[in-house]
Design an enzyme around this catalytic site. Structure first.
Site, PDB file in Angstrom:
ATOM      1  N   ARG A  38       0.847  -1.212   0.000  1.00 38.10           N
ATOM      2  CA  ARG A  38       0.000   0.000   0.000  1.00 38.10           C
ATOM      3  C   ARG A  38       0.877   1.254   0.000  1.00 38.10           C
ATOM      4  NH1 ARG A  38      -4.711  -2.772   3.648  1.00 38.10           N
ATOM      5  NH2 ARG A  38      -5.128  -4.311   2.036  1.00 38.10           N
ATOM      6  N   GLU A 182     -12.601 -14.321  11.774  1.00 40.46           N
ATOM      7  CA  GLU A 182     -12.797 -13.665  10.472  1.00 40.46           C
ATOM      8  C   GLU A 182     -12.727 -14.648   9.303  1.00 40.46           C
ATOM      9  OE1 GLU A 182      -9.925 -10.611   9.507  1.00 40.46           O
ATOM     10  OE2 GLU A 182     -11.020  -9.996   7.723  1.00 40.46           O
ATOM     11  N   LYS A 224     -16.265 -11.565  12.486  1.00 39.46           N
ATOM     12  CA  LYS A 224     -15.895 -10.531  11.504  1.00 39.46           C
ATOM     13  C   LYS A 224     -16.073 -11.106  10.109  1.00 39.46           C
ATOM     14  CE  LYS A 224     -12.033  -7.600  10.030  1.00 39.46           C
ATOM     15  NZ  LYS A 224     -10.959  -6.718  10.478  1.00 39.46           N
ATOM     16  N   SER A 266     -14.147  -4.604   5.435  1.00 39.33           N
ATOM     17  CA  SER A 266     -14.585  -3.822   4.269  1.00 39.33           C
ATOM     18  C   SER A 266     -14.201  -4.503   2.961  1.00 39.33           C
ATOM     19  CB  SER A 266     -14.069  -2.387   4.330  1.00 39.33           C
ATOM     20  OG  SER A 266     -12.673  -2.295   4.333  1.00 39.33           O
ATOM     21  N   GLY A 267     -13.117  -5.243   2.920  1.00 43.45           N
ATOM     22  CA  GLY A 267     -12.820  -6.122   1.791  1.00 43.45           C
ATOM     23  C   GLY A 267     -12.458  -5.459   0.471  1.00 43.45           C
ATOM     24  N   ARG A 302      -9.109  -0.787   5.110  1.00 40.48           N
ATOM     25  CA  ARG A 302      -9.045   0.123   3.968  1.00 40.48           C
ATOM     26  C   ARG A 302     -10.161   1.165   3.968  1.00 40.48           C
ATOM     27  NH1 ARG A 302      -8.428  -4.723  -0.139  1.00 40.48           N
ATOM     28  NH2 ARG A 302      -9.305  -5.733   1.706  1.00 40.48           N
TER      29      ARG A 302
END
Ligand code: 13P
Length: 348
Positions: A38, A182, A224, A266-267, A302
Site C-alpha cells: 500500500r 474472520e 468478523k 470492508s474487503g 481500507r
C-alpha cells in the site's frame, strides 16, 4: 506450560466492550508485506520507520476514541512507540481504545486445492498469545480467506479453515483474549449477490459447527464476516438496501444469538460504499433490523484508512489533514451504526 481455566463472565464483558455503543474496530494490522504494498502504491518509502510514523499518525488521531472501541495491531506495531517514546498500546489505552493483535501468519496455498488458501499460525500460538496479553492485547484476530469461483470453495477448504479458526478461538479464550473470528469470502469475481449469499451461508455454517465442536464460548467472541456482495466484476451491482437484506438473511440463518457482535470487514469496498451498506443494515426502516440479536458494527482497515494514507503520502506536512480524513471515515461509520449516515456527511 501454563494452561488457564476460561473466565466466561470476563470474556463476555470484554467481547461486549468491543462492539459497545455506536463504535467499532479499526483494523491497522496489515502485515509488513501488505503495508509495504500500500505504501508503494502511494509512493511512500517501505521502511520500518515509515510504517512506524504512519501508525503513530493513526493512533494519535484526535478524537479517535469517540468512534473506535478497539484497534487491531500487527506484531511489529504492538511493540512500537511514538517519536516521544510512548508505547502505541499506552496511547490507545489512554484514548479508551482496547489494543488487539493479528495472530494468524497468513493465508497459504492449500495443497491439492488450486486457487484455495489455508491460514497458518497455530503452532506455538498459546505462547504468542500469552506474550501479547502481557504487552496489553485483550483481543485478537485470525483471517481465513475463501475465494469464490468455478467449483470453489471446496468443502475441504471450508472445513480446514473453519477448524483452524475454532482452534485459534479456543486458544485465545484460554488466554483471556477475545477472539475475532474472520472468515472472509472475497469480493473478486463475476459471481452474483445470491451466489455470495449461498457461499457465505455455507462458510458460516461450517465455522459455527467447528466453534461448537472446539468448545468456543460464543458469548466471548466477535464474528468478523464479509458483507454479502455481488462480485466486483458482476454486471449487476445491487443497492445498499438489497445488500443489507441479503447480508442479514444470511447472518440470521447462521449466527447464533449468543454471539454479542458482528463487525464487518470492508474487503476493498470504497469508504463511502462500506458506510452506506453498514447504514442500511442498521437503518430503522430495515425490517430485518428488529429481528437481529447482535450488534452490527465495523472492523474496517481500507474503508477507514485509505483516504488518509493517500493524503499523507509520507509527508509530515500532510499529517494533520490525513488525521482529519481518518477521523471523518471513522465518524461516518459511527453514524452508520446508528442508521444516521447519509451523503450529506460526505459533502460536509
Ligand atoms: P479491510 O477492511 O481492508 O478488508 O481489512 C479488514 C481486515 O482486517 C482484513 O483482515
Amino acid at each position: 506450560m501454563e494452561q488457564r481455566i476460561v473466565n466466561v463472565k470476563a470474556l463476555g464483558e470484554a467481547a461486549n466492550a468491543l462492539v459497545a455503543g455506536d463504535k467499532g474496530l479499526l483494523a491497522m494490522d496489515e502485515s509488513t508485506p501488505t503495508c509495504n504494498k500500500r505504501f508503494a502504491a502511494a509512493g511512500i518509502p517501505q521502511t520500518e520507520e515509515a510504517r512506524r510514523r504512519y501508525r503513530e499518525l493513526i493512533v494519535t488521531t484526535p478524537g479517535l476514541g469517540k468512534c473506535i472501541n478497539g484497534a487491531i495491531l500487527y506484531d511489529e506495531t504492538i511493540r512500537q512507540r511514538t517519536r516521544d517514546g510512548i508505547p502505541f498500546v499506552k496511547i490507545l489505552a489512554d484514548a479508551g481504545i482496547i489494543p488487539g493483535i493479528k495472530v494468524d501468519l497468513g493465508a497459504k496455498d492449500m495443497a491439492g486445492h488450486p486457487g484455495e488458501k489455508i491460514t497458518e499460525g497455530l503452532d506455538g500460538l498459546r505462547l504468542r498469545l500469552q506474550d501479547y496479553f502481557k504487552i496489553g492485547a485483550r483481543f485478537a484476530k485470525w483471517r481465513a480467506v475463501i475465494a469464490l469461483g468455478q467449483g470453489i470453495p471446496s468443502g475441504a477448504c471450508i472445513e480446514a479453515n473453519a477448524q483452524a479458526l475454532a482452534r485459534y478461538a479456543a486458544l485465545c479464550q484460554e488466554c483471556g483474549i477475545v477472539p475475532v473470528v474472520e472468515p472472509e469470502v472475497l469480493m473478486d469475481g463475476e459471481h452474483s449477490l445470491r451466489h455470495c449469499q449461498e457461499t457465505t451461508e455455507r462458510v458460516l455454517h461450517g465455522v459455527f459447527e467447528q466453534l461448537y465442536v472446539q468448545g468456543v464460548i460464543l458469548e466471548g467472541m466477535i464474528l468478523k464476516p464479509n458483507m454479502v456482495l455481488p462480485g466486483l466484476q458482476c454486471a449487476k451491482q445491487e443497492s445498499a438496501e438489497e445488500i443489507a437484506e441479503a447480508t442479514l438473511t444470511c447472518l440470521l440463518r447462521t449466527v447464533p444469538a449468543a454471539v454479542p457482535g458482528i463487525a464487518f470487514l470492508s474487503g476493498g469496498q470504497s469508504g463511502e460504499l462500506a458506510s452506506a451498506r453498514l447504514n442500511a443494515m442498521n437503518a430503522t426502516s430495515n425490517a430485518f433490523q428488529l429481528r437481529r440479536p447482535w450488534a452490527l458494527a465495523f472492523s474496517f482497515a481500507r474503508a477507514i484508512q485509505q483516504p488518509a494514507l493517500e493524503i499523507w503520502r509520507g509527508q509530515e506536512a500532510n499529517a494533520v489533514a490525513a488525521q482529519k480524513a481518518l477521523y471523518h471515515r471513522a465518524n461516518c461509520n459511527r453514524s452508520a451504526r446508528r442508521g444516521e449516515y447519509g451523503a450529506a456527511m460526505e459533502a460536509a
